[in-house]
Design an enzyme around this catalytic site. Structure first.
Site, mmCIF file in Angstrom:
data_model
loop_
_atom_site.group_PDB
_atom_site.id
_atom_site.type_symbol
_atom_site.label_atom_id
_atom_site.label_comp_id
_atom_site.label_asym_id
_atom_site.label_seq_id
_atom_site.Cartn_x
_atom_site.Cartn_y
_atom_site.Cartn_z
ATOM 1 N N GLY A 85 41.041 -51.450 -14.595
ATOM 2 C CA GLY A 85 41.955 -50.293 -14.265
ATOM 3 C C GLY A 85 41.269 -49.123 -13.598
ATOM 4 N N GLU A 101 30.185 -49.209 -17.590
ATOM 5 C CA GLU A 101 30.521 -49.910 -18.995
ATOM 6 C C GLU A 101 30.742 -51.320 -18.641
ATOM 7 O OE1 GLU A 101 34.200 -47.894 -20.442
ATOM 8 O OE2 GLU A 101 33.967 -48.712 -22.444
ATOM 9 N N HIS A 146 44.981 -41.188 -18.843
ATOM 10 C CA HIS A 146 43.917 -42.068 -19.534
ATOM 11 C C HIS A 146 42.784 -41.680 -19.359
ATOM 12 C CE1 HIS A 146 42.928 -45.489 -22.012
ATOM 13 N NE2 HIS A 146 41.726 -45.446 -21.419
ATOM 14 N N GLU A 147 41.997 -41.793 -18.149
ATOM 15 C CA GLU A 147 40.779 -41.467 -17.679
ATOM 16 C C GLU A 147 40.241 -39.805 -17.847
ATOM 17 O OE1 GLU A 147 39.281 -44.210 -17.829
ATOM 18 O OE2 GLU A 147 41.002 -45.518 -17.301
ATOM 19 N N HIS A 205 39.857 -39.335 -21.591
ATOM 20 C CA HIS A 205 38.629 -39.644 -22.035
ATOM 21 C C HIS A 205 37.670 -38.684 -21.830
ATOM 22 C CE1 HIS A 205 38.625 -43.862 -23.310
ATOM 23 N NE2 HIS A 205 39.126 -44.093 -22.046
ATOM 24 N N GLU A 235 38.940 -45.868 -27.179
ATOM 25 C CA GLU A 235 40.238 -46.413 -26.392
ATOM 26 C C GLU A 235 41.445 -46.287 -27.169
ATOM 27 O OE1 GLU A 235 39.818 -46.940 -23.295
ATOM 28 O OE2 GLU A 235 37.769 -47.166 -23.231
ATOM 29 N N MET A 261 37.795 -46.284 -14.620
ATOM 30 C CA MET A 261 36.553 -45.919 -15.582
ATOM 31 C C MET A 261 36.201 -44.124 -15.362
ATOM 32 S SD MET A 261 34.193 -46.946 -17.286
ATOM 33 C CE MET A 261 33.212 -45.845 -18.333
ATOM 34 N N GLU A 262 36.063 -43.751 -16.826
ATOM 35 C CA GLU A 262 36.035 -42.554 -16.906
ATOM 36 C C GLU A 262 34.595 -41.958 -16.905
ATOM 37 O OE1 GLU A 262 36.435 -44.869 -19.255
ATOM 38 O OE2 GLU A 262 35.350 -44.582 -21.267
ATOM 39 N N ASN A 263 33.624 -42.403 -16.107
ATOM 40 C CA ASN A 263 32.609 -41.663 -15.542
ATOM 41 C C ASN A 263 32.604 -40.200 -15.673
ATOM 42 O OD1 ASN A 263 31.665 -44.462 -14.990
ATOM 43 N ND2 ASN A 263 32.657 -43.941 -13.019
HETATM 44 N N1 TRP Z 1 36.688 -47.556 -20.212
HETATM 45 C C1 TRP Z 1 37.625 -48.200 -19.156
HETATM 46 C C2 TRP Z 1 38.869 -47.504 -19.549
HETATM 47 O O1 TRP Z 1 39.264 -47.606 -20.749
HETATM 48 C C3 TRP Z 1 37.596 -49.289 -18.991
HETATM 49 C C4 TRP Z 1 36.606 -50.426 -18.706
HETATM 50 C C5 TRP Z 1 35.565 -50.949 -19.458
HETATM 51 C C6 TRP Z 1 36.071 -50.823 -17.403
HETATM 52 N N2 TRP Z 1 34.762 -51.554 -18.880
HETATM 53 C C7 TRP Z 1 35.086 -51.742 -17.884
HETATM 54 C C8 TRP Z 1 36.556 -50.580 -16.187
HETATM 55 C C9 TRP Z 1 34.578 -52.470 -16.749
HETATM 56 C C10 TRP Z 1 36.024 -51.353 -15.284
HETATM 57 C C11 TRP Z 1 35.060 -52.336 -15.389
HETATM 58 O O2 TRP Z 1 39.685 -46.812 -18.862
HETATM 59 ZN ZN ZN Z 2 39.831 -46.275 -21.851
#
Ligand code: TRP
Ligand code: ZN
Length: 870
Positions: A262, A122, A298-299, A302, A321, A264-266
């Site tokens: 912070g 992302e 939060h993750e 998602h 978000e 990432m919600e993969n």
């Molecule tokens: N989608 C992630 C979240 O809200 C945050 C995110 C967006 C992110 N772009 C990123 C994390 C790039 C790391 C690097 O939790």
């Molecule tokens: Zn998020």
């Protein structure tokens, strides 16, 4: 070549989509080969050219339907394939690329973190791995085979379920993963490395068993337990409150040290900044524990609001978000203290989001124009976005809001949706008209609500006159009237009793609908002149202008039933005190401390035992950056001087009471439980004042020596640093000696160093760039040293000789090459030049122009610098 902007209005559905993607990774930090097999479907009849996104790799080969193919055009960011001769609507592409993860300091795409390899896709990182339709409305099924050295990378992870694995004769092994859910490329993830693994399980409410796995660096297993407990609490809460259940058989979290944000919600494989996973009492503060829990939540949340229902295009980012932040805020509020969580969030909004609204980067929660998407992961999209969802919740109530959520999920599951889809579902499920409310999505800026009142003693009628006005912002000159929910309470002026809201004999709801530019609200049977509590719980993200007297504020502080209102009254008293003294300072008069504020603080301290947590919050003096937002033009020196005067005066006047409370609120053995956390918070805020008295040095020294946890250790270290106590250097050295091998813990130390009140703080910061624990390529280290100096030490950063600006620009010139995403975050304090006097503005502008002249300025910095210099 100048980077080009994209506009929300230009959205078009793609001519082609990709339904299946099969990836093969031959992993090596110095040379990785990726083979991607794409099943492409033509959606627009006659579409003759397929343009795929991709850059920053070596393009090795292309096959079309199994045969080598060369009818394509390639540029810096894409590959356009001529498919005009293909008559079928489905065809296959095979693309081979070569990458170098060890050299990838941008931490986007495929990169090395420590001894492991991971991905961050992302928003547009997938295109740094291979050519792809890298946009969130292209949903495909992924199959991923990873081959790598078994000794170096015993764990090979990707999204979904592990479907096959095997060993090769050359010491390598392979694992194959399949994700049964359709997803956009930004949710793809791959991790390879050697880890300690914490395993657990969760039984969903329908009885399915989910394997939970948290991967941490070897040796850190004793710091993974809190994250696991947090994950289970999140899964349970989402079932209870939102009726949403997890959908795969496995949920993995990997903690990595090199990470731009912070977490990432993969899908099924979250990758986390280790800061938001690792905790044990000796290394993590109470705040860290709560932060970890909320980021884990939060993750996890998602998975529904983001993954199952994703965004149609990146302009819709707040769809996932804002909503997910709202959900994690509610989670924390339900598990801990609702008022405390609200106070924390409102402080952030007022200090940082309001500042963004008056900056060159001002944008609505749904932006209209973007050059670099990474620049729009902002407090506006996230936190103001959550406020917009919260207002919908306020207008609908929990029951109708949940009906709206159910409808939203039912209608959009498995697809890429828009903010409009969400609002529309809320509207139809509730029957509440949100026509005017929708403007919150398209209008930027902080609305100002001006309120005046009048009391008719004869007829016992009370009237509130409310006006709204949104000042023009950098991105948008014309503003319209918004639908603003204004939550109010009335209290008797004398004894503070709550007064019911009535109109012609019937009870009125305490949320007023402000819709027009000027509106009057009338209340009957008001027997005494009331004190109004306005914008209770911060019911809308607006600035409130009502001319409170200090007496009225003290009434609210003492008697309001709503804890937020009591805290907010204390804040306003602090703000008034700062304002009054700043103008004294600026006109060369002596500073003076008001009797009303003294009276209020004595009341707060004498009633500390009734609510320990709220007392700690009410006693906390706003930070310099919070005070700064009271002014159009900021005087960083004046604010620092007056704030320190307030600290010292409060410490002197209340020394006895503060000390008594400090002594009485000692905890037993460290536990992460609300009661003890409140006690520690209160005790440590008392210490932060007492440090400025004659008791300071011995109290602080002993506090440090007796601490059995990081919360108290850091409180002592911070007190010693802020009050420049004699014990300071010894304690800082002791801490460094103990923790220099641990970057995460050292971040706390770097941050204290960077925010020292000392005149030579910049010199100290500069020399710490060479400290044994510092690493320029690690974003956490950069944020704690450089970020904290520039963002949290305004007096030194804005030094009138321009040294702070020069320091930042020198850093950014390097970062522009290594990590533009982080560079664009660190530049924030430099682009807010309109908030300073002419002399500082000139210097800031000079710094920005130096950056603008760079040959290879990254688009991340380009976008912000262009706007700032405009
Ligand atoms: N989608 C992630 C979240 O809200 C945050 C995110 C967006 C992110 N772009 C990123 C994390 C790039 C790391 C690097 O939790
Ligand atoms: Zn998020």
């Amino acid at each position: 070549m100048q980077p080009k902007a994209k506009y929300r209005k230009d959205y078009r559905t793609p001519d082609f989509t990709i339904t299946d993607i099969s990836l093969d990774f031959q992993l090596d930090p110095d040379r990785t080969f990726v083979t991607s097999n794409l099943s492409v479907e033509r959606k627009t009849a006659g579409a003759s050219h397929l343009r795929l996104d991709g850059h920053s790799f070596d393009f090795l080969s292309l096959k079309l339907n199994g045969a080598s193919y060369s009818n394509f055009e390639k540029d810096d960011e894409s590959l356009t394939i001529d498919v005009s001769h293909i008559t079928e609507d489905k065809f296959e592409l095979q693309i081979e690329t070569g990458l170098n993860p060890a050299q990838n300091t941008s931490l986007q795409g495929l990169y090395q973190s420590g001894d492991g390899i991971c991905t961050q896709c992302e928003a547009e990182g997938f295109r740094q791995i291979t050519y792809m339709l890298d946009r969130p409305d292209v949903l495909a099924k992924y199959r991923t085979k990873i081959t790598a050295s078994k000794a170096k990378y015993p764990f090979l992870l990707s999204n979904g379920n592990r479907i096959a694995q095997g060993d090769l004769e050359d010491g390598r092994h392979w694992v194959e993963w399949e994700d049964p859910f359709f997803k956009p490329s930004y949710l793809f993830a791959l991790v390879a490395g050697d880890f300690d693994l914490l395993q657990d399980k969760f039984i969903t409410k329908s009885g399915r068993e989910v394997a939970l796995e948290i991967y941490v660096d070897r040796g850190n297993l004793d710091r993974a337990g809190w994250a696991m407990e947090s994950l289970k609490r999140s899964m349970k809460w989402d079932e209870d409150r939102f009726d949403l259940e997890y959908d795969l058989d496995i949920y993995m979290i990997v903690a990595v040290d090199f990470f731009n944000m912070g977490a990432m919600e993969n899908k099924g494989l979250n990758v986390f900044n280790s800061k938001f996973v690792l905790a044990k009492p000796e290394t993590a503060t109470d705040t860290d524990y709560l932060d970890i829990e909320s980021v884990i939540a939060h993750e996890y949340f998602h998975n529904w609001t983001g993954n199952r229902i994703t965004c149609r295009d990146w302009f819709q980012l707040s769809l996932k978000e804002g909503l997910t932040v709202f959900r994690d805020q509610e989670f924390t509020s339900d598990l801990w203290s609702r008022p405390a969580k609200r106070i924390e969030d409102v402080r952030l909004l007022r200090a940082v989001q309001f500042a963004e609204d008056v900056s060159p980067m001002a944008h609505p929660i749904r932006p209209e124009k973007v050059i670099e998407m990474n620049n729009f992961y902002t407090v506006t999209v996230y936190e103001k976005g959550a406020e917009v969802i919260r207002m919908i919740h306020t207008l609908l109530g929990e029951e109708k809001f949940q009906k709206g959520m159910q409808l939203y999920v039912a209608e959009n599951d498995g697809s890429a949706a828009t903010c409009e889809d969400f609002v529309s579902a809320m509207e139809r499920a509730s029957g509440v008209d949100l026509t005017q409310f929708r403007r919150w999505y398209s209008q930027s800026g902080t609305p100002e609500l001006s309120v005046s009142d009048e009391y008719d003693e004869m007829h016992h009628v009370y009237r509130l006159h409310v006006s709204q006005h949104t000042p023009a912002t950098a991105d948008q000159l014309e503003k319209v009237n918004l639908h603003i929910p204004l939550k109010i309470e009335l209290y008797g002026e004398q004894s503070g009793e709550p007064i019911a809201l009535q109109f012609e004999g019937t009870e009125q709801h305490n949320v007023l609908n402000v819709l027009q530019e000027h509106q009057t609200f009338e209340f009957h049977n008001v027997m005494h002149k009331p004190v109004p509590a306005l914008l209770c719980d911060f019911s809308a993200p607006v600035r409130l202008d009502y001319n409170y007297t200090n007496e009225q504020l003290i009434t609210l502080l003492k008697f309001a039933q709503n804890d937020f209102v009591r805290w907010d009254a204390a804040q306003t008293l602090f703000n008034n005190e700062l304002r009054a003294n700043l103008s004294r300072y600026q006109s060369g008069e002596a500073l003076a401390f008001s009797e009303e504020l003294t009276e209020a603080l004595i009341y707060v301290l004498d009633n500390a035992d009734k609510d320990v947590e709220l007392t700690a919050l009410m006693l906390t003096l706003p930070k310099e950056t919070e005070f700064a937002e009271l002014f159009k033009v900021i005087d960083p020196n004046g604010i620092a001087i007056v704030r320190e005067f307030m600290l010292k005066t409060i410490a002197e006047i209340l020394r006895g009471r503060l000390h008594e409370i400090y002594v009485r609120h000692k905890c037993g053995t460290y536990q992460v439980v609300a009661e003890d956390m409140s006690k520690r918070a209160l005790r440590n805020v008392c210490l932060s004042y007492l440090a400025f008295t004659d008791l300071g040095n011995s109290l602080t020294y002993n506090h440090y020596k007796q601490a059995d946890n990081m919360t108290d250790t850091l409180a002592a270290l911070s007190a010693a640093t802020k009050a420049q106590l004699p014990c300071r250097d010894q304690l800082l050295a002791d801490f460094e000696e103990k923790w220099h091998h641990d970057g995460l813990v050292m971040d706390k130390w770097f941050m204290l160093q960077a925010t020292r009140p000392d005149d030579n703080v910049l010199e100290i910061v500069q020399s710490l760039l060479n400290h044994r624990s510092f690493n320029f390529n690690n974003p956490n280290r950069l944020r704690s040293l450089v970020g904290a100096f520039c963002g949290q030490t305004p007096k030194a950063f804005h030094a009138i000789d321009g040294s702070g600006y020069r320091f930042l620009v020198d850093i950014l010139i390097k970062l522009n090459e290594t990590n533009p995403q982080v560079a664009a975050r660190l530049i924030e304090p430099l682009i807010k030049l309109s908030r300073y006097d002419n002399q500082r503005q000139t210097l800031m502008r000079r710094g920005l122009e130096r950056l603008k002249g760079l040959d290879n300025l990254a688009r991340d910095l380009f976008e912000k610098i262009e706007k700032a210099l405009h």
